[in-house]
Design an enzyme around this catalytic site. Structure first.
Site, PDB file in Angstrom:
ATOM      1  N   CYS A  72     -21.313 -17.104 -46.596  1.00  0.00           N
ATOM      2  CA  CYS A  72     -22.204 -16.621 -45.556  1.00  0.00           C
ATOM      3  C   CYS A  72     -23.373 -17.439 -45.302  1.00  0.00           C
ATOM      4  O   CYS A  72     -23.387 -18.606 -46.136  1.00  0.00           O
ATOM      5  CB  CYS A  72     -22.506 -15.095 -45.890  1.00  0.00           C
ATOM      6  SG  CYS A  72     -23.394 -14.910 -47.499  1.00  0.00           S
ATOM      7  N   HIS A 105     -16.951 -19.758 -68.508  1.00  0.00           N
ATOM      8  CA  HIS A 105     -17.550 -18.494 -68.999  1.00  0.00           C
ATOM      9  C   HIS A 105     -17.427 -17.420 -68.430  1.00  0.00           C
ATOM     10  O   HIS A 105     -17.263 -16.271 -69.040  1.00  0.00           O
ATOM     11  CB  HIS A 105     -19.255 -18.996 -69.159  1.00  0.00           C
ATOM     12  CG  HIS A 105     -19.808 -20.014 -70.079  1.00  0.00           C
ATOM     13  ND1 HIS A 105     -21.018 -20.124 -70.329  1.00  0.00           N
ATOM     14  CD2 HIS A 105     -18.850 -20.868 -70.553  1.00  0.00           C
ATOM     15  CE1 HIS A 105     -20.915 -21.048 -71.300  1.00  0.00           C
ATOM     16  NE2 HIS A 105     -19.687 -21.836 -71.429  1.00  0.00           N
TER      17      HIS A 105
HETATM   18  C1  RB5 Z   1     -26.563 -13.591 -41.362  1.00  0.00           C
HETATM   19  O1  RB5 Z   1     -27.697 -13.829 -40.541  1.00  0.00           O
HETATM   20  C2  RB5 Z   1     -26.835 -13.540 -42.670  1.00  0.00           C
HETATM   21  O2  RB5 Z   1     -27.608 -12.567 -42.921  1.00  0.00           O
HETATM   22  C3  RB5 Z   1     -25.615 -13.717 -43.658  1.00  0.00           C
HETATM   23  O3  RB5 Z   1     -25.262 -15.031 -43.228  1.00  0.00           O
HETATM   24  C4  RB5 Z   1     -26.045 -13.763 -45.164  1.00  0.00           C
HETATM   25  O4  RB5 Z   1     -26.792 -14.823 -45.511  1.00  0.00           O
HETATM   26  C5  RB5 Z   1     -26.379 -12.515 -45.811  1.00  0.00           C
HETATM   27  O5  RB5 Z   1     -26.723 -12.569 -47.180  1.00  0.00           O
END
Ligand code: RB5
Length: 148
Positions: A72, A105
């Site tokens: 993400c 680990h």
């Molecule tokens: C998306 O904008 C962002 O919040 C997501 O990709 C991530 O970083 C969340 O933890």
């Protein structure tokens, strides 16, 4: 290391913040001979990371894939989402050392990366090291068992 047998599958998923890096790492995995289960998304349209993190974590917990990669924007949301599932040990890594230690680990079975924070070459290092590094076991085995 050449993948073999049931170890060949790697599940991968992201949100929009990690989409570009997911696409790059999927190509790398395929080039390395892994069987990639790309759990989406298929575009960089905005989505909610818990939906994709949950789907991948369930695949790991169910045994459908022994290892996974989540991306993400920061890696934080995907880490939180994946680690809610018993048997999933998701490690947010920023460099080769953290990737190596996550295996040695913690016996991490999910590599988490922040697509907006990490460069693609460093991410590739993390992926390669995550896939190639064995768990040390021993005292670490006792500790990992305590995680449940
Ligand atoms: C998306 O904008 C962002 O919040 C997501 O990709 C991530 O970083 C969340 O933890």
């Amino acid at each position: 290391m050449t993948p073999s047998g049931s170890d060949k599958t790697v599940a991968i998923a992201s949100d929009h913040g990690g989409f570009a890096l997911k696409e790059a790492l999927r190509s790398d995995l395929e080039a390395l001979g892994y069987s990639v289960d790309d759990m989406g998304p298929d575009t960089d349209d905005s989505v909610d990371y818990p939906d994709f993190g949950r789907a991948l974590a369930e695949a790991i917990a169910d045994g459908a894939a022994p290892r996974g990669v989540l991306v993400c924007g920061s890696g934080i949301g995907m880490s939180i989402a994946a680690n809610r599932h018993a048997g999933v040990r998701a490690a947010l890594c920023h460099d080769g050392l953290s990737a190596r230690l996550s295996r040695q680990h913690n016996d991490a079975n999910v590599l988490v990366l922040g697509g907006r924070l990490i460069g693609v070459e460093t991410a590739r290092d993390c992926l390669r090291i995550f896939l190639e590094t064995p768990f040390e076991g021993g005292r670490h085995g006792r500790r990992v068992e305590k995680l449940g």
